[in-house]
Design an enzyme around this catalytic site. Structure first.
Site, PDB file in Angstrom:
ATOM      1  N   ASN A  13       0.872  -1.343  -0.061  1.00 50.24           N
ATOM      2  CA  ASN A  13       0.007   0.025  -0.037  1.00 50.24           C
ATOM      3  C   ASN A  13       0.999   1.176   0.015  1.00 50.24           C
ATOM      4  O   ASN A  13       1.982   1.267   0.454  1.00 50.24           O
ATOM      5  CB  ASN A  13      -0.953  -0.017   1.177  1.00 50.24           C
TER       6      ASN A  13
ATOM      7  N   ASP B  98       0.960   4.440   2.025  1.00 53.81           N
ATOM      8  CA  ASP B  98       0.546   5.073   3.036  1.00 53.81           C
ATOM      9  C   ASP B  98       0.431   6.631   3.077  1.00 53.81           C
ATOM     10  O   ASP B  98       1.269   7.294   2.812  1.00 53.81           O
ATOM     11  CB  ASP B  98       1.422   4.616   4.420  1.00 53.81           C
TER      12      ASP B  98
ATOM     13  N   GLY C 265       1.730  -1.096   3.457  1.00 54.31           N
ATOM     14  CA  GLY C 265       1.286  -2.395   3.542  1.00 54.31           C
ATOM     15  C   GLY C 265       1.855  -3.424   4.327  1.00 54.31           C
ATOM     16  O   GLY C 265       2.915  -3.340   4.436  1.00 54.31           O
TER      17      GLY C 265
ATOM     18  N   GLY D 153       2.241  -6.492   4.125  1.00 56.76           N
ATOM     19  CA  GLY D 153       2.986  -7.429   3.499  1.00 56.76           C
ATOM     20  C   GLY D 153       4.515  -6.809   3.296  1.00 56.76           C
ATOM     21  O   GLY D 153       5.433  -7.236   3.358  1.00 56.76           O
TER      22      GLY D 153
ATOM     23  N   ASN E 166      -1.656  -8.879  17.803  1.00 56.07           N
ATOM     24  CA  ASN E 166      -1.513  -8.136  19.120  1.00 56.07           C
ATOM     25  C   ASN E 166      -2.567  -8.313  19.974  1.00 56.07           C
ATOM     26  O   ASN E 166      -3.586  -9.309  19.727  1.00 56.07           O
ATOM     27  CB  ASN E 166      -1.233  -6.519  18.545  1.00 56.07           C
TER      28      ASN E 166
ATOM     29  N   THR F 249       3.127   3.595  13.546  1.00 58.20           N
ATOM     30  CA  THR F 249       2.811   2.814  12.287  1.00 58.20           C
ATOM     31  C   THR F 249       3.840   1.838  11.861  1.00 58.20           C
ATOM     32  O   THR F 249       5.108   2.462  11.734  1.00 58.20           O
ATOM     33  CB  THR F 249       2.471   3.625  11.308  1.00 58.20           C
TER      34      THR F 249
ATOM     35  N   ASP G 154       4.690  -4.788  12.304  1.00 56.93           N
ATOM     36  CA  ASP G 154       5.391  -5.465  11.138  1.00 56.93           C
ATOM     37  C   ASP G 154       6.877  -5.714  11.172  1.00 56.93           C
ATOM     38  O   ASP G 154       7.638  -6.523  10.833  1.00 56.93           O
ATOM     39  CB  ASP G 154       4.880  -4.694   9.770  1.00 56.93           C
TER      40      ASP G 154
ATOM     41  N   SER H 259      12.033   1.219  15.345  1.00 54.14           N
ATOM     42  CA  SER H 259      10.987   1.829  14.384  1.00 54.14           C
ATOM     43  C   SER H 259      10.032   3.005  14.954  1.00 54.14           C
ATOM     44  O   SER H 259       9.750   3.776  14.080  1.00 54.14           O
ATOM     45  CB  SER H 259      10.256   0.639  13.783  1.00 54.14           C
TER      46      SER H 259
END
Length: 297
Positions: free
Chosen positions: A11, A13, A39, A41, A182, A241, A245, A275
């Site tokens: 995606n 963002d 995204g 993935g 989560n 965000t 991942d 991150s």
């Protein structure tokens, strides 16, 4: 070097940064706007590649400017995109509002991701040769299930992130080795708000579970073993965000390198903590030397 395949979403963002997220019917003024490749993935693929794995991405982007940028971003991070298809129409997008505390709310529009509804014959060999297959739920369940079945048939570890949360068919869970929800997704799957109780219930369906707990770290549970809680480094979050991942991508690398579970969880938590101190999803993901330095400190 561990070999990881990701079957999932890509995606763009579209991120608005605000002091406080708007309520229904409310308009607020943002302080900044960014377009950031993401995204679930693609995020997991980039996180795993930066953490030191050889990574291939199975998915789709549109034939628009976002699609070109998404592909280029994956390749720049070292992800093989030979199995990333280009389809007619728009790429997937995620519309994200990030508040002053780093929390977020997200609306995902699938776009090209909706066409990823099966595993193509040329994808099967890619999965079969991997050490781990990472799956999420931003592409149709039919492809997620096909990927999990392919991995199971070839003895490849399957790691499933059940997000966005939705009911999961028993056959998908039966083909999953490690489930990484989560705490909110664990509750949605089980109806149990206590993470330990939720993890115990999930172990009736999968052999291993890691429930991520945000700033509190993670909870690992496996059949026949005592639950293990691993704390996360204490940091000041700028933007959460993609943190989940990042954790999953780094965890897959650590497990592929046969690190002990506690060490693998702590190493992945270090990557996620790095991150959240930066803006954006894929843009915030750390490289292996940063993770090693943070883990050692």
């Amino acid at each position: 070097m561990t070999d990881i395949v990701v079957l999932g979403s890509t995606n763009m963002d579209l991120v608005a940064y605000v002091e406080k997220a708007p309520q229904r019917g409310e308009t607020v003024t943002g302080r900044e706007f960014r377009t950031v490749p993401g995204g679930k993935g693609a995020n997991q693929a980039i996180a795993a590649a930066r953490a030191g794995a050889t990574v291939s991405m199975i998915g789709a982007v549109g034939n628009d400017a976002f699609g070109s940028r998404l592909r280029a971003t994956l390749e720049h991070s070292g992800v093989n995109t030979d199995h990333l298809r280009t389809t007619e129409g728009p790429s997937g997008t995620a519309h994200i509002v990030v508040d002053a505390e780093g929390g977020n709310s997200i609306v995902v529009v699938p776009g090209a991701n909706a066409t990823v509804d099966r595993v193509l014959p040329r994808d099967e060999g890619c999965i079969a040769s991997a050490d781990s297959l990472l799956l999420q739920l931003e592409t149709p369940l039919s492809a997620v299930l096909a990927g999990a079945r392919t991995a199971r048939a070839h003895g490849v570890r399957t790691i499933l992130t059940p997000a966005p949360a939705q009911p999961l068919p028993p056959e998908l869970l039966a083909a999953t080795d490690l489930l990484v929800p989560n705490e909110h997704e664990a509750a949605a799957l089980t109806g149990l708000t206590d993470p330990r109780e939720a993890a115990a219930a999930l172990l009736e369906r999968v052999p291993e579970v890691v429930v991520t707990l945000g700033a509190a770290g993670s909870l690992y549970a496996a059949r026949g073993a005592e639950p293990l809680t691993v704390p996360a480094p204490r940091v000041t979050a700028v933007d959460s965000t993609g943190a989940g991942d990042t954790f999953v991508g780094a965890l897959a690398v650590a497990l592929g390198e046969a690190r002990p579970v506690r060490e693998a969880l702590s190493w992945a938590a270090t990557a996620a903590a790095l991150s959240v101190q930066r803006a954006g999803a894929s843009a915030s993901m750390p490289y292996r030397p940063e993770i090693e330095a943070g883990y050692a400190s």
